[in-house]
Scaffold this active site. Structure first.
Site, mmCIF file in Angstrom:
data_model
loop_
_atom_site.group_PDB
_atom_site.id
_atom_site.type_symbol
_atom_site.label_atom_id
_atom_site.label_comp_id
_atom_site.label_asym_id
_atom_site.label_seq_id
_atom_site.Cartn_x
_atom_site.Cartn_y
_atom_site.Cartn_z
ATOM 1 N N ASP A 13 0.822 -1.220 0.000
ATOM 2 C CA ASP A 13 0.000 0.000 0.000
ATOM 3 C C ASP A 13 0.854 1.267 0.000
ATOM 4 O O ASP A 13 0.418 2.318 0.464
ATOM 5 C CB ASP A 13 -0.955 0.030 1.206
ATOM 6 C CG ASP A 13 -1.778 -1.236 1.326
ATOM 7 O OD1 ASP A 13 -2.398 -1.611 0.321
ATOM 8 O OD2 ASP A 13 -1.785 -1.842 2.413
ATOM 9 N N LYS A 16 2.596 2.055 -5.076
ATOM 10 C CA LYS A 16 3.317 1.536 -6.250
ATOM 11 C C LYS A 16 2.561 1.845 -7.523
ATOM 12 O O LYS A 16 3.154 2.114 -8.565
ATOM 13 C CB LYS A 16 3.509 0.020 -6.120
ATOM 14 C CG LYS A 16 4.414 -0.414 -4.987
ATOM 15 C CD LYS A 16 4.627 -1.927 -4.971
ATOM 16 C CE LYS A 16 3.358 -2.699 -4.700
ATOM 17 N NZ LYS A 16 2.792 -2.425 -3.368
ATOM 18 N N GLY A 17 1.228 1.798 -7.444
ATOM 19 C CA GLY A 17 0.432 2.042 -8.637
ATOM 20 C C GLY A 17 0.667 3.424 -9.201
ATOM 21 O O GLY A 17 0.821 3.601 -10.407
ATOM 22 N N ASN A 38 -5.421 -10.173 -4.406
ATOM 23 C CA ASN A 38 -5.497 -9.908 -2.972
ATOM 24 C C ASN A 38 -4.916 -8.549 -2.611
ATOM 25 O O ASN A 38 -4.928 -8.149 -1.451
ATOM 26 C CB ASN A 38 -4.762 -11.004 -2.184
ATOM 27 C CG ASN A 38 -3.310 -11.169 -2.618
ATOM 28 O OD1 ASN A 38 -2.967 -10.888 -3.759
ATOM 29 N ND2 ASN A 38 -2.485 -11.656 -1.726
ATOM 30 N N ALA A 39 -4.382 -7.845 -3.607
ATOM 31 C CA ALA A 39 -3.863 -6.497 -3.375
ATOM 32 C C ALA A 39 -4.496 -5.568 -4.391
ATOM 33 O O ALA A 39 -4.862 -5.986 -5.482
ATOM 34 C CB ALA A 39 -2.340 -6.476 -3.516
ATOM 35 N N GLY A 40 -4.641 -4.327 -4.024
ATOM 36 C CA GLY A 40 -5.215 -3.360 -4.961
ATOM 37 C C GLY A 40 -4.340 -2.140 -5.069
ATOM 38 O O GLY A 40 -3.570 -1.830 -4.174
ATOM 39 N N HIS A 41 -4.439 -1.453 -6.204
ATOM 40 C CA HIS A 41 -3.755 -0.170 -6.313
ATOM 41 C C HIS A 41 -4.736 0.857 -6.851
ATOM 42 O O HIS A 41 -5.570 0.575 -7.709
ATOM 43 C CB HIS A 41 -2.491 -0.242 -7.170
ATOM 44 C CG HIS A 41 -2.596 -1.067 -8.413
ATOM 45 N ND1 HIS A 41 -2.063 -2.328 -8.514
ATOM 46 C CD2 HIS A 41 -3.183 -0.817 -9.593
ATOM 47 C CE1 HIS A 41 -2.311 -2.818 -9.709
ATOM 48 N NE2 HIS A 41 -2.982 -1.919 -10.396
ATOM 49 N N THR A 128 -6.931 -12.018 2.669
ATOM 50 C CA THR A 128 -8.109 -11.339 2.118
ATOM 51 C C THR A 128 -9.200 -12.333 1.726
ATOM 52 O O THR A 128 -10.280 -11.916 1.312
ATOM 53 C CB THR A 128 -7.725 -10.525 0.867
ATOM 54 O OG1 THR A 128 -7.181 -11.407 -0.114
ATOM 55 C CG2 THR A 128 -6.714 -9.447 1.220
ATOM 56 N N GLN A 223 1.968 -6.407 -3.335
ATOM 57 C CA GLN A 223 2.431 -6.353 -1.949
ATOM 58 C C GLN A 223 3.802 -5.680 -1.833
ATOM 59 O O GLN A 223 4.040 -4.683 -2.480
ATOM 60 C CB GLN A 223 2.424 -7.755 -1.317
ATOM 61 C CG GLN A 223 1.038 -8.301 -1.077
ATOM 62 C CD GLN A 223 0.557 -9.181 -2.208
ATOM 63 O OE1 GLN A 223 1.328 -9.762 -2.937
ATOM 64 N NE2 GLN A 223 -0.742 -9.275 -2.361
ATOM 65 N N THR A 299 -8.639 -3.272 -1.653
ATOM 66 C CA THR A 299 -9.273 -4.554 -1.953
ATOM 67 C C THR A 299 -10.368 -4.888 -0.960
ATOM 68 O O THR A 299 -11.451 -5.335 -1.325
ATOM 69 C CB THR A 299 -8.216 -5.684 -1.955
ATOM 70 O OG1 THR A 299 -7.262 -5.404 -2.981
ATOM 71 C CG2 THR A 299 -8.849 -7.034 -2.230
ATOM 72 N N PRO A 303 -9.578 -0.898 7.564
ATOM 73 C CA PRO A 303 -8.695 0.195 8.000
ATOM 74 C C PRO A 303 -7.277 -0.328 8.166
ATOM 75 O O PRO A 303 -7.057 -1.400 8.737
ATOM 76 C CB PRO A 303 -9.297 0.633 9.339
ATOM 77 C CG PRO A 303 -10.117 -0.526 9.802
ATOM 78 C CD PRO A 303 -10.610 -1.220 8.571
ATOM 79 N N ARG A 304 -6.318 0.418 7.643
ATOM 80 C CA ARG A 304 -4.920 0.005 7.774
ATOM 81 C C ARG A 304 -4.367 0.429 9.124
ATOM 82 O O ARG A 304 -4.749 1.449 9.673
ATOM 83 C CB ARG A 304 -4.092 0.628 6.650
ATOM 84 C CG ARG A 304 -4.487 0.131 5.268
ATOM 85 C CD ARG A 304 -3.669 0.789 4.171
ATOM 86 N NE ARG A 304 -4.160 0.384 2.861
ATOM 87 C CZ ARG A 304 -4.355 1.201 1.835
ATOM 88 N NH1 ARG A 304 -4.087 2.490 1.972
ATOM 89 N NH2 ARG A 304 -4.813 0.747 0.681
ATOM 90 N N GLY A 412 6.059 11.749 -3.802
ATOM 91 C CA GLY A 412 4.646 11.949 -4.073
ATOM 92 C C GLY A 412 4.063 12.935 -3.089
ATOM 93 O O GLY A 412 4.244 12.795 -1.873
#
Length: 427
Positions: A13, A16-17, A38-41, A128, A223, A299, A303-304, A412
């Site tokens: 998280d 990277k995207g 299992n991961a999203g960007h 996930t 990841q 995904t 909450p992280r 960023g």
């Protein structure tokens, strides 16, 4: 530079995207080499947000060919649904191409993932539930289903029947679930065959031919380093090798073909799921980071967990991956703190550690030792050069660079594609 690999330097998280998408304007091929959906960007282009889970982030660049490599496990339902979603929003998607050797996530993998987590209770990993781990287990156990298998119904049926003969015993006798009929799985996979056939290639040869032609290839994993099954905080890790070296096996290229490795690190630290996290915050600062940073899983929506920047964590990733550059994301989120703590060492039972401890037990008991850096109050989201940043913000970046032992080449300062500062060109 003909080939660049991008790797998360923390627990995922990191953005990277965004970094990959930014590089993607100048690359010919964008190759996803590990993980599954299992991961999203999250990508923001012209103010429009796109959340992807399986498709390579270079998909939004019309001049970049995207490839799902052999090291990825593919949920074909997700693959098709993401293509349909992009199409419905006016994005032309003549790709991505898919490796014939990539493994498929089936319905029984997802069922096993969910029931196993429930069975583990307090010892759960925090997956996930997307079936990624069981699919990789089948791959290693030589019981996997590959993309190429759905073009041969006889072979497909044989493999699924053999796999379910074992798995149904587990589902029925251990987890008290109903048995899964092989025909259910065979029919579901065959339904995808003709629709995906135009996308399927011999990816290893395709990528190497592109490199031979002098094309620029960008490799991205899912990841991050500390979720790597070999080098991460085991057992709270993913089931593949997202580290830079994983690009070789997950895409089918030799190590001499990778020219540059870029680590992506947040200006603070987050983690999803279970596992040790020395700088985790349980106070107002942690909640503030979560809310301002929008730290909820792309995904799962979970909450992280949030904490301060851990220099030892990132330094370890820099060393193992051989990063040539680090791209620092979300620096804008730290605006408004008078002092910003940075973890520069660990205390483990009275012993000071200047690097990550060797054992799981030591890391679990690590207490962060902080250095407090001056913060800034200015909104930096409009800055486009390093010199435009407040002096204390510049000092923060320079101190992180010293601590991690790798140059920070990009920053960023917001979610938009254009909200970046280039210090050293990444390609």
């Amino acid at each position: 530079m003909p080939s660049v690999v991008v790797v998360g330097a923390q627990w995922g998280d990191e953005g990277k995207g965004k970094a990959t998408d930014q590089l993607g304007d100048r690359v010919d091929l964008c190759v996803r080499y590990s993980g599954g959906n299992n991961a999203g960007h999250t990508l923001v282009v012209n103010g429009e947000k796109f959340i992807l889970h399986l498709l390579p982030s270079g998909i939004l660049n019309p001049d970049t060919t995207t490839i799902i490599g052999n090291g990825v496990v593919v949920d074909l339902d997700v693959f098709e649904s993401e293509l349909e979603l992009l199409g419905s929003r006016g994005v032309d998607v003549p790709h991505p191409l898919i490796s014939a050797n990539a493994h498929i996530i089936t319905e029984y993998h997802k069922v096993l993932d969910k029931v196993t987590e429930r069975f583990l209770g307090k010892r759960r990993i925090g997956t996930t539930g997307r079936g990624v781990g069981p699919a990789y287990s089948d791959k290693v156990n030589r019981m996997g289903i590959r993309i190429q298998d759905i073009f041969d119904e006889k072979i497909l049926r044989q493999k699924i029947e053999a796999s379910l003969e074992q798995k149904n015993q587990l589902l029925v006798k251990v987890y008290n679930r109903r048995a899964i009929e092989p025909d259910e799985i065979v029919d579901a996979l065959l339904a995808h065959a003709e629709r995906i056939r135009p996308y399927v290639i011999d990816s290893g040869r395709y990528i190497n031919d592109a490199l031979d032609e002098g094309k620029v290839v960008l490799f991205e994993g899912a990841q991050a380093h500390h979720l790597d099954v070999d080098h991460g905080t085991y057992p709270y890790v993913t089931s593949s090798n997202p580290i830079a070296a994983g690009a070789c096996t997950g895409a089918g290229v030799g190590p001499t073909r990778l020219d540059r490795a870029i680590g992506i690190a947040k200006a603070y630290t987050t983690r999803v799921g279970e596992g040790p996290f020395p700088t985790e915050l349980f106070d107002e600062d942690g909640e503030k980071l979560r809310e301002i940073g929008g730290e909820f899983g792309a995904t799962t929506g979970r909450p992280r967990r949030c904490g301060w920047f851990d220099a030892l964590l990132v330094e370890q990733a820099c060393k193992i991956n051989g990063f040539t550059d680090v791209f620092l994301t979300k620096l804008d989120i730290l605006s408004g703190w008078e002092k910003i703590p940075v973890c520069v060492a660990y205390d483990v039972d009275g012993v000071r550690h200047q690097a990550m401890p060797m054992t799981q037990t030591e890391f679990h008991h690590a207490t962060p030792v902080y250095e407090y850096l001056d913060g800034w109050t200015e909104d930096i989201s409009g800055c486009r050069s390093f010199d435009e940043l407040p002096e204390t913000c510049q000092a923060y970046v320079k101190r992180l660079e010293e601590l991690i032992g790798c140059r920070i080449s990009g920053i960023g300062v917001g979610p938009g594609r254009e909200q970046s500062i280039v210090i050293h060109d990444l390609v």
